[in-house]
Design a protein around this motif. Structure first.
Motif, PDB file in Angstrom:
ATOM      1  N   PHE A 181       0.679  -1.311  -0.132  1.00 32.87           N
ATOM      2  CA  PHE A 181       0.056   0.077  -0.023  1.00 32.87           C
ATOM      3  C   PHE A 181       0.799   1.144   0.174  1.00 32.87           C
ATOM      4  N   ILE A 182       2.000   1.251   0.855  1.00 33.82           N
ATOM      5  CA  ILE A 182       2.869   2.417   0.488  1.00 33.82           C
ATOM      6  C   ILE A 182       3.176   2.632  -0.739  1.00 33.82           C
ATOM      7  N   TYR A 183       3.637   1.560  -1.497  1.00 33.50           N
ATOM      8  CA  TYR A 183       4.133   1.817  -3.010  1.00 33.50           C
ATOM      9  C   TYR A 183       2.810   2.117  -3.996  1.00 33.50           C
ATOM     10  N   LEU A 184       1.698   1.474  -3.834  1.00 30.79           N
ATOM     11  CA  LEU A 184       0.686   1.969  -4.232  1.00 30.79           C
ATOM     12  C   LEU A 184       0.462   3.339  -4.200  1.00 30.79           C
ATOM     13  N   LEU A 185       0.458   3.843  -3.179  1.00 31.47           N
ATOM     14  CA  LEU A 185       0.328   5.489  -2.948  1.00 31.47           C
ATOM     15  C   LEU A 185       1.448   6.137  -3.530  1.00 31.47           C
ATOM     16  N   THR A 186       2.578   5.542  -3.549  1.00 29.02           N
ATOM     17  CA  THR A 186       3.697   6.140  -4.267  1.00 29.02           C
ATOM     18  C   THR A 186       3.223   6.182  -5.689  1.00 29.02           C
ATOM     19  N   TYR A 187       2.680   5.082  -6.323  1.00 34.95           N
ATOM     20  CA  TYR A 187       2.344   5.231  -7.605  1.00 34.95           C
ATOM     21  C   TYR A 187       1.337   6.288  -7.892  1.00 34.95           C
ATOM     22  N   LEU A 188       0.308   6.433  -7.121  1.00 38.18           N
ATOM     23  CA  LEU A 188      -0.405   7.207  -7.444  1.00 38.18           C
ATOM     24  C   LEU A 188      -0.120   8.764  -7.318  1.00 38.18           C
ATOM     25  N   VAL A 189       0.788   9.008  -6.512  1.00 38.64           N
ATOM     26  CA  VAL A 189       1.266  10.285  -6.225  1.00 38.64           C
ATOM     27  C   VAL A 189       2.687  10.563  -6.503  1.00 38.64           C
ATOM     28  N   ALA A 190       3.182   9.903  -7.591  1.00 41.17           N
ATOM     29  CA  ALA A 190       4.425   9.923  -8.139  1.00 41.17           C
ATOM     30  C   ALA A 190       4.943  11.482  -8.643  1.00 41.17           C
ATOM     31  N   VAL A 191       3.996  12.162  -9.279  1.00 41.44           N
ATOM     32  CA  VAL A 191       4.193  13.451  -9.710  1.00 41.44           C
ATOM     33  C   VAL A 191       4.708  14.309  -8.563  1.00 41.44           C
ATOM     34  N   LEU A 192       3.931  14.259  -7.362  1.00 40.32           N
ATOM     35  CA  LEU A 192       4.049  15.066  -6.377  1.00 40.32           C
ATOM     36  C   LEU A 192       5.580  14.737  -5.563  1.00 40.32           C
ATOM     37  N   ILE A 193       5.490  13.427  -5.456  1.00 40.62           N
ATOM     38  CA  ILE A 193       6.895  12.905  -4.883  1.00 40.62           C
ATOM     39  C   ILE A 193       8.126  13.495  -5.636  1.00 40.62           C
ATOM     40  N   LEU A 194       8.059  13.512  -6.964  1.00 44.44           N
ATOM     41  CA  LEU A 194       9.111  13.855  -7.633  1.00 44.44           C
ATOM     42  C   LEU A 194       9.459  15.484  -7.707  1.00 44.44           C
ATOM     43  N   ALA A 195       8.314  15.983  -7.784  1.00 43.16           N
ATOM     44  CA  ALA A 195       8.230  17.378  -7.565  1.00 43.16           C
ATOM     45  C   ALA A 195       8.872  17.764  -6.326  1.00 43.16           C
ATOM     46  N   VAL A 196       8.497  17.484  -5.301  1.00 41.45           N
ATOM     47  CA  VAL A 196       9.243  17.737  -3.844  1.00 41.45           C
ATOM     48  C   VAL A 196      10.611  17.277  -3.750  1.00 41.45           C
TER      49      VAL A 196
END
Length: 133
Positions: A110-125
């Motif tokens: 579930f952590i990596y599913l959330l990572t998949y869904l918000v990958a754009v935000l993670i990379l931007a930050v």
């Protein structure tokens, strides 16, 4: 090699989940039309998720230590100073957490599913944080 193969395989699973979520209709079943969301999902799978996975995985390894040689009761005692006394009929995992293998797999899924869904935000930050260092 394993470092790059895991995000590809895991990303394919998440791509399939999101693909099904996009295409399953309320009444009509599965829609076979390709939409702009499919293109975004594919771009996320191919370009954004592998890098976001590596960022989150590195952070996860830094913040979570695994003590395989200690029981959950012993870890709780060392962390919180709790006694080993249990309530009658209460299993040990109910009051001390269930950090067994299956629990860890589900949490990481579930952590990596959330990572998949918000990958754009993670990379931007990540890149904004990197720019201001």
């Amino acid at each position: 090699m394993k470092k790059y193969l895991i995000p590809i395989v895991l990303g394919a699973v998440y791509f399939g989940i999101v693909f099904l979520f996009i295409h399953v209709g309320k009444v009509s079943g599965i829609s076979y039309k390709i939409s702009q969301y499919d293109v975004l999902n594919l771009l996320n799978y191919l370009f954004l998720f592998p890098k976001a996975y590596l960022i989150v995985n590195e952070h996860y390894k830094q913040t979570h230590t695994i003590h395989k040689d200690k029981s959950n009761m012993r870890k709780a005692f060392e962390k919180n100073g709790e006694s080993f006394a249990q309530m009658q009929y209460a299993p040990a995992w109910s009051s001390h957490g269930g950090n067994d293998f299956l629990f860890e797999v589900i949490v990481q899924f579930f952590i990596y599913l959330l990572t998949y869904l918000v990958a754009v935000l993670i990379l931007a930050v990540h890149y904004v944080k990197k720019a201001f260092r």
